[in-house]
Design a protein around this motif. Structure first.
Motif, PDB file in Angstrom:
ATOM      1  N   LEU A  66     -19.201   5.260 -12.930  1.00 33.60           N
ATOM      2  CA  LEU A  66     -19.038   6.284 -11.900  1.00 33.60           C
ATOM      3  C   LEU A  66     -20.163   7.299 -12.048  1.00 33.60           C
ATOM      4  O   LEU A  66     -20.455   7.758 -13.160  1.00 33.60           O
ATOM      5  CB  LEU A  66     -17.694   6.992 -12.044  1.00 33.60           C
ATOM      6  CG  LEU A  66     -16.472   6.349 -11.390  1.00 33.60           C
ATOM      7  CD1 LEU A  66     -15.257   7.214 -11.637  1.00 33.60           C
ATOM      8  CD2 LEU A  66     -16.668   6.138  -9.909  1.00 33.60           C
ATOM      9  N   ALA A  67     -20.794   7.639 -10.940  1.00 32.92           N
ATOM     10  CA  ALA A  67     -21.846   8.655 -10.959  1.00 32.92           C
ATOM     11  C   ALA A  67     -21.252  10.011 -10.596  1.00 32.92           C
ATOM     12  O   ALA A  67     -20.224  10.100  -9.915  1.00 32.92           O
ATOM     13  CB  ALA A  67     -22.961   8.287  -9.984  1.00 32.92           C
ATOM     14  N   THR A  68     -21.891  11.063 -11.057  1.00 35.43           N
ATOM     15  CA  THR A  68     -21.496  12.406 -10.639  1.00 35.43           C
ATOM     16  C   THR A  68     -22.229  12.751  -9.349  1.00 35.43           C
ATOM     17  O   THR A  68     -23.211  12.111  -8.976  1.00 35.43           O
ATOM     18  CB  THR A  68     -21.870  13.449 -11.702  1.00 35.43           C
ATOM     19  OG1 THR A  68     -23.298  13.532 -11.801  1.00 35.43           O
ATOM     20  CG2 THR A  68     -21.288  13.090 -13.048  1.00 35.43           C
ATOM     21  N   HIS A 126     -28.479  22.253 -22.086  1.00 34.51           N
ATOM     22  CA  HIS A 126     -28.003  23.042 -20.948  1.00 34.51           C
ATOM     23  C   HIS A 126     -26.840  22.284 -20.311  1.00 34.51           C
ATOM     24  O   HIS A 126     -26.957  21.090 -20.028  1.00 34.51           O
ATOM     25  CB  HIS A 126     -29.122  23.274 -19.940  1.00 34.51           C
ATOM     26  CG  HIS A 126     -30.380  23.821 -20.572  1.00 34.51           C
ATOM     27  ND1 HIS A 126     -30.563  25.151 -20.816  1.00 34.51           N
ATOM     28  CD2 HIS A 126     -31.491  23.183 -21.023  1.00 34.51           C
ATOM     29  CE1 HIS A 126     -31.749  25.334 -21.384  1.00 34.51           C
ATOM     30  NE2 HIS A 126     -32.330  24.144 -21.515  1.00 34.51           N
ATOM     31  N   VAL A 127     -25.715  22.957 -20.081  1.00 35.69           N
ATOM     32  CA  VAL A 127     -24.492  22.311 -19.613  1.00 35.69           C
ATOM     33  C   VAL A 127     -24.089  22.878 -18.258  1.00 35.69           C
ATOM     34  O   VAL A 127     -24.044  24.104 -18.075  1.00 35.69           O
ATOM     35  CB  VAL A 127     -23.340  22.506 -20.624  1.00 35.69           C
ATOM     36  CG1 VAL A 127     -22.067  21.813 -20.131  1.00 35.69           C
ATOM     37  CG2 VAL A 127     -23.739  21.958 -21.996  1.00 35.69           C
ATOM     38  N   VAL A 128     -23.796  21.981 -17.297  1.00 37.10           N
ATOM     39  CA  VAL A 128     -23.319  22.381 -15.969  1.00 37.10           C
ATOM     40  C   VAL A 128     -22.111  21.515 -15.607  1.00 37.10           C
ATOM     41  O   VAL A 128     -21.926  20.424 -16.148  1.00 37.10           O
ATOM     42  CB  VAL A 128     -24.412  22.219 -14.890  1.00 37.10           C
ATOM     43  CG1 VAL A 128     -25.555  23.185 -15.131  1.00 37.10           C
ATOM     44  CG2 VAL A 128     -24.934  20.787 -14.857  1.00 37.10           C
ATOM     45  N   ARG A 129     -21.303  21.999 -14.686  1.00 40.79           N
ATOM     46  CA  ARG A 129     -20.120  21.256 -14.228  1.00 40.79           C
ATOM     47  C   ARG A 129     -20.504  20.396 -13.023  1.00 40.79           C
ATOM     48  O   ARG A 129     -21.261  20.840 -12.151  1.00 40.79           O
ATOM     49  CB  ARG A 129     -18.994  22.227 -13.845  1.00 40.79           C
ATOM     50  CG  ARG A 129     -17.683  21.558 -13.451  1.00 40.79           C
ATOM     51  CD  ARG A 129     -16.639  22.616 -13.112  1.00 40.79           C
ATOM     52  NE  ARG A 129     -15.361  22.031 -12.783  1.00 40.79           N
ATOM     53  CZ  ARG A 129     -15.013  21.586 -11.588  1.00 40.79           C
ATOM     54  NH1 ARG A 129     -15.899  21.678 -10.582  1.00 40.79           N
ATOM     55  NH2 ARG A 129     -13.825  21.065 -11.358  1.00 40.79           N
ATOM     56  N   ALA A 130     -19.968  19.167 -12.979  1.00 43.54           N
ATOM     57  CA  ALA A 130     -20.296  18.248 -11.882  1.00 43.54           C
ATOM     58  C   ALA A 130     -19.048  17.496 -11.442  1.00 43.54           C
ATOM     59  O   ALA A 130     -18.274  17.001 -12.272  1.00 43.54           O
ATOM     60  CB  ALA A 130     -21.371  17.252 -12.311  1.00 43.54           C
ATOM     61  N   ALA A 139      -9.554   9.915  -9.997  1.00 44.41           N
ATOM     62  CA  ALA A 139      -9.983   9.845 -11.392  1.00 44.41           C
ATOM     63  C   ALA A 139      -9.401  11.022 -12.154  1.00 44.41           C
ATOM     64  O   ALA A 139      -9.145  12.087 -11.588  1.00 44.41           O
ATOM     65  CB  ALA A 139     -11.506   9.849 -11.498  1.00 44.41           C
ATOM     66  N   GLU A 140      -9.181  10.792 -13.420  1.00 40.77           N
ATOM     67  CA  GLU A 140      -8.670  11.839 -14.309  1.00 40.77           C
ATOM     68  C   GLU A 140      -9.571  11.909 -15.539  1.00 40.77           C
ATOM     69  O   GLU A 140      -9.617  10.970 -16.324  1.00 40.77           O
ATOM     70  CB  GLU A 140      -7.228  11.524 -14.703  1.00 40.77           C
ATOM     71  CG  GLU A 140      -6.584  12.560 -15.613  1.00 40.77           C
ATOM     72  CD  GLU A 140      -6.518  13.940 -14.978  1.00 40.77           C
ATOM     73  OE1 GLU A 140      -6.729  14.913 -15.722  1.00 40.77           O
ATOM     74  OE2 GLU A 140      -6.269  14.030 -13.772  1.00 40.77           O
ATOM     75  N   PRO A 141     -10.342  12.996 -15.701  1.00 39.84           N
ATOM     76  CA  PRO A 141     -10.451  14.154 -14.817  1.00 39.84           C
ATOM     77  C   PRO A 141     -11.343  13.845 -13.613  1.00 39.84           C
ATOM     78  O   PRO A 141     -12.073  12.859 -13.620  1.00 39.84           O
ATOM     79  CB  PRO A 141     -11.090  15.212 -15.716  1.00 39.84           C
ATOM     80  CG  PRO A 141     -11.932  14.410 -16.664  1.00 39.84           C
ATOM     81  CD  PRO A 141     -11.164  13.152 -16.929  1.00 39.84           C
ATOM     82  N   SER A 142     -11.277  14.716 -12.608  1.00 39.06           N
ATOM     83  CA  SER A 142     -12.080  14.514 -11.399  1.00 39.06           C
ATOM     84  C   SER A 142     -13.449  15.184 -11.495  1.00 39.06           C
ATOM     85  O   SER A 142     -14.278  15.015 -10.608  1.00 39.06           O
ATOM     86  CB  SER A 142     -11.337  15.061 -10.184  1.00 39.06           C
ATOM     87  OG  SER A 142     -11.080  16.447 -10.333  1.00 39.06           O
ATOM     88  N   ALA A 143     -13.677  15.954 -12.563  1.00 42.79           N
ATOM     89  CA  ALA A 143     -14.974  16.604 -12.780  1.00 42.79           C
ATOM     90  C   ALA A 143     -15.299  16.549 -14.265  1.00 42.79           C
ATOM     91  O   ALA A 143     -14.399  16.492 -15.111  1.00 42.79           O
ATOM     92  CB  ALA A 143     -14.948  18.052 -12.284  1.00 42.79           C
ATOM     93  N   VAL A 144     -16.587  16.539 -14.581  1.00 38.52           N
ATOM     94  CA  VAL A 144     -17.037  16.482 -15.972  1.00 38.52           C
ATOM     95  C   VAL A 144     -18.095  17.555 -16.184  1.00 38.52           C
ATOM     96  O   VAL A 144     -18.549  18.210 -15.244  1.00 38.52           O
ATOM     97  CB  VAL A 144     -17.623  15.094 -16.317  1.00 38.52           C
ATOM     98  CG1 VAL A 144     -16.567  14.012 -16.171  1.00 38.52           C
ATOM     99  CG2 VAL A 144     -18.841  14.777 -15.445  1.00 38.52           C
ATOM    100  N   ARG A 145     -18.495  17.718 -17.427  1.00 43.76           N
ATOM    101  CA  ARG A 145     -19.627  18.576 -17.751  1.00 43.76           C
ATOM    102  C   ARG A 145     -20.839  17.690 -18.005  1.00 43.76           C
ATOM    103  O   ARG A 145     -20.736  16.673 -18.680  1.00 43.76           O
ATOM    104  CB  ARG A 145     -19.328  19.437 -18.981  1.00 43.76           C
ATOM    105  CG  ARG A 145     -18.290  20.519 -18.738  1.00 43.76           C
ATOM    106  CD  ARG A 145     -18.022  21.296 -20.007  1.00 43.76           C
ATOM    107  NE  ARG A 145     -17.467  20.419 -21.040  1.00 43.76           N
ATOM    108  CZ  ARG A 145     -17.640  20.610 -22.341  1.00 43.76           C
ATOM    109  NH1 ARG A 145     -18.376  21.617 -22.776  1.00 43.76           N
ATOM    110  NH2 ARG A 145     -17.097  19.779 -23.214  1.00 43.76           N
ATOM    111  N   VAL A 146     -21.960  18.072 -17.452  1.00 40.10           N
ATOM    112  CA  VAL A 146     -23.213  17.339 -17.659  1.00 40.10           C
ATOM    113  C   VAL A 146     -24.065  18.142 -18.636  1.00 40.10           C
ATOM    114  O   VAL A 146     -24.415  19.294 -18.369  1.00 40.10           O
ATOM    115  CB  VAL A 146     -23.963  17.125 -16.338  1.00 40.10           C
ATOM    116  CG1 VAL A 146     -25.341  16.522 -16.595  1.00 40.10           C
ATOM    117  CG2 VAL A 146     -23.156  16.203 -15.426  1.00 40.10           C
ATOM    118  N   ALA A 147     -24.357  17.533 -19.786  1.00 42.30           N
ATOM    119  CA  ALA A 147     -25.178  18.170 -20.811  1.00 42.30           C
ATOM    120  C   ALA A 147     -26.573  17.557 -20.765  1.00 42.30           C
ATOM    121  O   ALA A 147     -26.740  16.354 -20.987  1.00 42.30           O
ATOM    122  CB  ALA A 147     -24.558  17.975 -22.189  1.00 42.30           C
TER     123      ALA A 147
END
Length: 300
Positions: free
Chosen positions: A166-168, A181-185, A195-203
């Motif tokens: 799955l891609a963000t 550097h960390v952002v939410r996606a 999906a669980e969770p429906s969002a992740v953190r991209v580092a």
């Protein structure tokens, strides 16, 4: 009042019967909209399409009962216990319409539904981060990872079984310089999947770019207070992996050092000793030529 009570009771019954006959003859037709209520749904099945939210039932019967029916608005119960993957046609049955026996179902619109269904599937899938940004000309990407690295995907078997990852959704990383550097996606989920969770953190981790360069360094004998000791050759060639900003510095060679460290009490004569190299922070030694030197200790 109690005399001839039998005749009085009979007269009341005849009056009620006459009223029922007269009013019962006055039959009317109407169309009643009924919501469709699903019952018996299997937890391992998903309805993908074809479901009707409501049906129009044409009803005939006594006016009074029809009026009550319009006010009550009963629901039609659609049994999905026999649903299988693929297409299944289920008719709307008149006997399943919740009406009293005095009412007659004339027609149902639509007469049935053709449902498309599939089995429910759950899988753990890796997440691929999608991002944009630039850390600066002297820096490069070291790693881009999702946290968590996997998510649980849920949906129709036909769709879930085809996925490998799955891609963000694309996120911008507005950062310069090295470090993480960390952002939410949000996840870019195909339609019909969850999906669980429906969002992740991209580092996203950046590091300074480095280049390999050669340096010519003079050899020093330490400690410098040591007398009667010298090394040959007096210079060595050093290849090092150096950060780009440092590689552009004109005094880089002055920040480096090549030396030998003779042990105390070394006998006079010629000895082979390894050359030692000291480099600035962030540099990595790749090669030294030569690796050993001749250290001559003169007689006192």
């Amino acid at each position: 009042m109690l005399r001839n009570w039998q005749y009085r009771l009979m007269a009341l019954a005849l009056a009620l019967a006459c009223w029922y006959i007269v009013t019962g003859r006055e039959k009317v037709q109407t169309v009643v909209e009924m919501p469709v209520e699903v019952v018996g749904a299997r937890p391992d099945m998903l309805v993908l399409g074809g479901m009707a939210d409501k049906i129009a039932v044409r009803v005939r019967g006594p006016r009074a009962l029809v009026r009550r029916l319009e006010e009550r608005r009963p629901a039609y119960s659609l049994d999905l216990s026999g649903l299988e993957p693929g297409e299944t046609t289920i008719p709307f049955e008149a006997e399943n319409v919740p009406l009293s026996m005095a009412l007659e179902v004339v027609a149902i619109d639509p007469p049935g539904v053709t449902l498309t269904a599939d089995r429910l599937m759950e899988r753990e899938l890796p997440v691929r981060p999608v991002w944009t940004g630039a850390p600066g000309k002297d820096y490069e990407l070291v790693a881009a990872t999702a946290l968590p690295a996997e998510v649980r995907v849920r949906g129709p078997m036909a769709a879930v079984s085809k996925l490998e990852e799955l891609a963000t959704r694309e996120v911008a990383v507005n950062a310069t310089g090295q470090g993480e550097h960390v952002v939410r996606a949000e996840l870019d989920l195909p339609r019909g999947l969850s999906a669980e969770p429906s969002a992740v953190r991209v580092a996203v981790e950046f590091a300074v770019k480095r280049k390999s360069i050669w340096l010519k360094l003079p050899v020093r004998v330490l400690p410098e207070t040591l007398e009667g000791v010298d090394a040959s050759p007096s210079t060595v060639q050093v290849r090092a992996l150096v950060p780009l900003p440092l590689a552009r510095a004109q005094d880089l060679a002055e920040q480096c050092m090549a030396y030998v460290l003779p042990p105390s009490g070394l006998e006079p004569g010629t000895h082979q000793m390894p050359v030692r190299i000291k480099l600035p922070d962030g540099c990595t030694l790749e090669k030294v030529a030569p690796e050993t030197l001749e250290v001559r200790v003169k007689k006192k």
